[in-house]
Design an enzyme around this catalytic site. Structure first.
Site, PDB file in Angstrom:
ATOM      1  N   SER A   1       0.846  -1.192   0.000  1.00  0.00           N
ATOM      2  CA  SER A   1       0.000   0.000   0.000  1.00  0.00           C
ATOM      3  C   SER A   1       0.888   1.250   0.000  1.00  0.00           C
ATOM      4  CB  SER A   1      -0.954  -0.035   1.200  1.00  0.00           C
ATOM      5  OG  SER A   1      -1.974   0.906   1.067  1.00  0.00           O
TER       6      SER A   1
ATOM      7  N   HIS B   1      -7.673  -5.349  -1.377  1.00  0.00           N
ATOM      8  CA  HIS B   1      -6.484  -4.685  -0.846  1.00  0.00           C
ATOM      9  C   HIS B   1      -5.882  -5.429   0.350  1.00  0.00           C
ATOM     10  CE1 HIS B   1      -3.827  -1.243  -0.689  1.00  0.00           C
ATOM     11  NE2 HIS B   1      -4.108  -1.022   0.585  1.00  0.00           N
TER      12      HIS B   1
END
Length: 678
Positions: free
Chosen positions: A526, A639
């Site tokens: 991320s 994610h």
């Protein structure tokens, strides 16, 4: 003699258990909780509900479902409400405590997100997603599904997608109530806003909840970060806004007498880098009043691959209304704190640990906390509020942990060249002989407004067992070190945060004699993936890199991520039409030609936070430039796939990382990470 410890392998992930969601019986104080384990054969997870006595002497299963979670006792303790997922979707089920039989209560077309018992135990309120047409009953679910398959999807809202949910389907989360005796369902809220965290008032006459209800048609709800606390009559109608639209409220809790509501909230003064505080507001409504700002970030913001996706509970208000109990994040730890107006927060728990859930017994004597430390995954503990004495209630991972040669993180602090005081940890490879040298891997956390802690991480332990010295720090932008530190990376991406990380490598090489300065790797996910890309495009001191769930191009990220607008404008400082040059200047893609380190790129294909196109662009540029790189895409994964995705993907990802680093850093000895075994 005890058996010798062995190195940790990626496939050890299959052997762990996870516990979460403690719910305390109102009479006996026994604790219902969720037990989770991996189902390797079906490449999935199994969860069921167990009950452990308050003294830890007895622990037995209560439900036999494979996807049971969110336990909640009825007020009289004769039933346990749970959420169960099966062919009927995610619905509320009621378990009879006397014999363990379970019956389905709700039949919500889109399933149930959360539920709560009424004080008298005769009603349950719940939230479920519904469209206006479904609310009016104009068309059946089957009719709507057929129609959806015959036409394109149209959108008019600014952000019609969300991580974990996908593209918006026209539905909003609304509040319902169901009568246990008759099964009658009443919808209590409606409109173009989502309802979350329902809580009954003490007398059962109203329900409180969080929502972002916009009355001004000129305002765009998708661009407003604030949300308010509302109440509605338990029979429907009488909607009342309690707060004044000045805060982003994450959790709330009533005082025992119902006169005051404690909030965990922030005023968004520094966007996503604003630390949370405790606020109080009269239950009748008004402007929330903040207690003093501290360096403690209220809530749990520690990132770790060994925690379940558990909900952090809201604040608990003491019986006298002058104290509030909540979890706080501070300098690599997360503790249960007592907050009082005008006084410094006082930690109720002790030791180096990560507490991420808690519940309180009815008499207020004990807290049940879910806690993990450097020695293993999370377990339940009973904490005496007055004496501080602790009793461990569960030990699901004790046996496997006793087999493993765990590398205990060594803490250190250093002064960055920018003047920042930064905290970090380093892990020595367990199999490294005395006097030996190990390659160093810098691991960078996401966020950036989050925090690493010295608690057990399977990901980092597999790296250490594979022969790597593992370095991780909390650079500027991390929570838990005060407001000034948290906000300092905003508008300065690639500046102070980059220097903090490079300084960390310099310090590790200088202070720890087992680090081989000639073999350096860098990795992160991320924001950590973004920073990994940035680092290898700005310096060639690293010989290998792993970029996971990354950002590479701010211009395309702005319009494709579910947080692209706010994140880009906050972290970098502009939009594509106003600050195009700035966004290009801060995009790793701009400097792809300067990359020399071999790069492994990993991404989930259903990632709406950092869309997979970011990795595709990075990979394409590097390949076109003749760089050494490899792209791995994980189908159906969002994610968070490295923390709660398909078990096989998680294990394979760890193997791929270790294999890549082995290939390019040639780790000497102690390899336990790369394996061809299932």
């Amino acid at each position: 003699m005890s058996e010798p410890k062995r190195l940790i392998k990626p496939e050890d992930l299959y052997r762990y258990s996870w516990v979460s969601d403690p719910a305390i019986h109102p009479v006996t104080s026994s604790v219902a909780y969720v037990h989770k384990e991996m189902d390797q054969d079906n490449n999935d997870y199994r969860t069921h509900i167990r009950v452990v006595t308050i003294d830890g002497e007895q622990d037995a299963p209560l439900t036999d479902g494979s996807k049971d979670f969110a336990p909640s006792w009825s007020p009289d303790g004769t039933k346990l409400g749970i959420l169960r997922v099966n062919e009927n979707g995610k619905q509320v089920w009621l378990v009879d405590v006397s014999d363990g039989t379970a019956v389905q209560l709700t039949s919500a077309k889109q399933g149930v997100a959360a539920f709560v018992w009424s004080p008298d135990g005769n009603t349950i309120a719940y939230t479920s997603r519904v469209s206006e047409e479904e609310s009016q009953g104009n068309r059946s679910l089957d009719e709507m599904r057929k129609q959806e398959g015959r036409r394109g999807r149209s959108y008019e809202r600014t952000i019609p997608k969300a991580e974990g949910l996908g593209w918006w389907d026209g539905r909003y989360s609304q509040l319902f109530r169901i009568e246990l005796a008759s099964g009658a369902v009443t919808q209590l809220t409606a409109g173009a806003c989502d309802v979350s965290q329902p809580v009954w008032t003490r007398d059962g006459s109203r329900l409180a909840f969080l929502s972002k209800k916009i009355d001004d048609p000129k305002q765009d709800a998708d661009l407003i970060s604030y949300q308010d606390l509302f109440t509605v009559s338990s029979s429907g109608g009488g909607l009342h806004r309690v707060t004044d639209t000045s805060l982003q409220i994450s959790q709330f809790g009533y005082s025992p007498d119902g006169s005051v509501i404690a909030l965990i909230a922030e005023d968004r003064k520094y966007g996503s880098g604003t630390q949370s505080s405790i606020y109080l507001v009269p239950s009748t409504g008004g402007a929330p009043v903040a207690w003093q700002e501290t360096e403690i970030q209220v809530g749990n913001y520690i990132l770790n691959d060994m925690r379940t996706a558990a909900v952090v509970p809201g604040p608990s208000v003491a019986s006298d209304g002058t104290r509030v109990y909540a979890i706080g994040t501070f300098q690599g730890q997360a503790h249960l704190y007592q907050f009082s107006e005008g006084e410094a927060p006082a930690a109720v728990s002790r030791g180096e640990r990560d507490i991420y859930q808690f519940a309180e017994t009815a008499d207020g004597r004990y807290f049940i906390v879910l806690s993990m430390d450097a020695q293993g995954s999370g377990e339940l503990y009973r904490l005496d509020r007055l004496s501080g004495e602790e009793l461990r209630l569960t030990s699901w991972n004790k046996a496997v942990m006793e087999e493993l040669d765990i590398s205990l993180p060594e803490a250190f602090w250093y002064n960055s060249t920018d003047g920042d005081r930064v905290q970090g940890w380093i892990m020595r490879p367990p199999a490294l002989p005395q006097g030996g040298k190990a390659p160093l891997v810098l691991v960078i956390h996401g966020g950036p407004h989050a925090m690493y802690a010295p608690t057990y991480s399977h990901e980092l332990q597999t790296l250490a067992s594979a022969g790597y010295a593992v370095l991780y720090v909390n650079p500027r932008g991390s929570f838990g070190y005060g407001q000034s530190f948290a906000k300092s990376c905003r508008g300065d991406f690639g500046g102070g945060d980059y220097r903090n990380l490079m300084d960390a490598v310099d310090v590790a090489v200088e202070r720890f004699d087992f680090v081989d300065a000639t073999r350096l790797g860098v990795m992160g996910g991320s924001y950590g993936g973004l920073m990994t890309n940035w680092i290898i495009s700005q310096t060639n001191r690293f010989q290998a890199a792993v970029s996971q769930r990354c950002i590479s191009n701010w211009l395309s990220f702005y319009g494709t991520s579910d947080i692209g607008i706010s994140y880009t404008e906050g972290i970098v400082g502009g939009s594509p039409w106003e600050q195009q040059a700035l966004l290009l200047e801060k995009s790793p893609l701009t400097y792809a030609a300067q990359v020399e380190a071999p790069v492994l790129i990993m991404h989930g294909e259903q990632d709406f936070r950092c869309p997979v196109g970011q990795s595709d662009e990075w990979y394409t540029a590097l390949k076109r430039l003749g760089k050494q790189t490899k792209l791995i895409r994980y189908p159906g994964s969002n994610h968070t796939f490295l923390k709660n995705g398909k078990p096989s993907y998680r294990v394979e990802a760890l193997r791929e990382v270790n294999a890549w680093l082995d290939k390019h850093l040639a780790a000497a000895g102690g390899r336990g990470g790369a394996s061809d075994e299932a």
